[in-house]
Write a protein that holds these residues in place. Structure first.
Motif, mmCIF file in Angstrom:
data_model
loop_
_atom_site.group_PDB
_atom_site.id
_atom_site.type_symbol
_atom_site.label_atom_id
_atom_site.label_comp_id
_atom_site.label_asym_id
_atom_site.label_seq_id
_atom_site.Cartn_x
_atom_site.Cartn_y
_atom_site.Cartn_z
ATOM 1 N N LEU A 23 0.851 -1.193 0.000
ATOM 2 C CA LEU A 23 0.000 0.000 0.000
ATOM 3 C C LEU A 23 0.881 1.235 0.000
ATOM 4 O O LEU A 23 1.864 1.306 0.741
ATOM 5 N N LEU A 33 -9.312 2.525 3.346
ATOM 6 C CA LEU A 33 -9.103 1.076 3.324
ATOM 7 C C LEU A 33 -10.429 0.433 3.689
ATOM 8 O O LEU A 33 -10.872 0.497 4.837
ATOM 9 N N LYS A 41 -7.872 -5.363 8.317
ATOM 10 C CA LYS A 41 -7.655 -3.928 8.122
ATOM 11 C C LYS A 41 -6.995 -3.281 9.325
ATOM 12 O O LYS A 41 -6.039 -2.509 9.199
ATOM 13 N N LEU A 194 -4.887 7.761 6.355
ATOM 14 C CA LEU A 194 -5.346 6.396 6.097
ATOM 15 C C LEU A 194 -6.613 6.211 6.909
ATOM 16 O O LEU A 194 -6.578 6.180 8.144
ATOM 17 N N VAL A 196 -9.641 3.778 7.779
ATOM 18 C CA VAL A 196 -10.028 2.376 7.733
ATOM 19 C C VAL A 196 -11.505 2.251 8.081
ATOM 20 O O VAL A 196 -11.971 2.873 9.046
ATOM 21 N N THR A 210 -10.029 4.842 -2.796
ATOM 22 C CA THR A 210 -10.392 3.804 -1.842
ATOM 23 C C THR A 210 -9.778 2.476 -2.267
ATOM 24 O O THR A 210 -9.862 2.086 -3.436
ATOM 25 N N VAL A 211 -9.164 1.788 -1.312
ATOM 26 C CA VAL A 211 -8.594 0.467 -1.542
ATOM 27 C C VAL A 211 -9.572 -0.560 -0.983
ATOM 28 O O VAL A 211 -9.937 -0.496 0.192
ATOM 29 N N TRP A 213 -10.573 -4.268 0.158
ATOM 30 C CA TRP A 213 -9.948 -5.483 0.666
ATOM 31 C C TRP A 213 -10.929 -6.638 0.556
ATOM 32 O O TRP A 213 -12.100 -6.498 0.912
#
Length: 226
Positions: A23, A33, A41, A194, A196, A210-211, A213
């Protein structure tokens, strides 16, 4: 600004909750995240906050490779990151007033002289009155306590702010207020973020990208979106 490369981490080496995750967050960038509960996360966030040593992989912060976590990390690196956790009552010492809670990082780093000015500056910014500052955690709401925890995270002027489900226990108005505080701080300092969480709408509105998961059965590197 923050570079995590092939991070594997967890609490049982035989079954890590984070596997080979990479990341990158640039200076001034806000990255969300996104993923379901239990996918790892928060563990990754703790690695990024220098609170949990990974089993493998590398991490660099502001161009410097991290070689120590928790008390083994140099003070300059530890103070470059501010963290706000999901449950304020688990991250706040019940013996301290909100005023003392906000001042904790200053006292821990030998900056006692800065306490009055920084608390006076941050309290109105996060929406805490003098009367609330003198109360202990049991005498305030979750939202008021989380406001103090956010002020504590900002008190050392971090270059990276990590919000781990910061608003999960808050109502809509308090969520909006705290997000506004974070964005004002980032605008003034170019700090990275960041964030989460599992609220896709919030993260996509709040962050530059936005990542996403995968679920716990597919714990590999997240893929970027947005």
């Amino acid at each position: 600004m923050l570079e995590l490369t092939r991070i594997t981490a967890g609490y049982d080496r035989r079954d890590p909750v984070v596997r080979e995750v990479s990341l990158h967050i640039a200076t001034g960038e806000a990255v969300g995240l996104l993923g379901p509960s239990g996918c790892g996360k928060s563990t990754l966030a703790r690695v990024a906050a220098l609170l949990h040593r990974p089993d493998s992989g590398t991490m660099s912060l502001d161009g410097t490779v991290i070689r120590g976590w928790r008390h083994r990390a140099p003070q300059e690196q530890r103070t470059a990151v501010g963290v706000v956790f999901q449950q304020p009552r688990l991250s706040a010492d019940p013996r301290l007033s909100l005023r003392e809670l906000i001042a904790q990082p200053l006292r821990a780093t030998g900056r006692r002289r800065d306490v009055p000015a920084r608390v006076a500056e941050l309290a109105p910014l996060v929406g805490l009155s003098d009367e609330l500052l003198d109360r202990r955690p049991h005498a305030v709401s979750d939202g008021q306590l989380q406001r103090a925890c956010l002020a504590r995270a900002l008190v050392l002027r971090p270059k990276l702010l990590i919000c781990d489900e910061m608003t999960a226990m808050l109502d809509a108005s308090t969520t909006a207020a705290l997000v506004a505080v974070v964005e004002r701080y980032r605008t003034e300092t170019s700090a990275a973020l960041l964030a989460v969480g599992h609220d896709r709408v919030l993260l996509e509105r709040w962050c530059d990208r936005t990542v996403r998961w995968g679920d716990r059965s597919a714990r590999n590197a997240p893929a970027a979106s947005g």
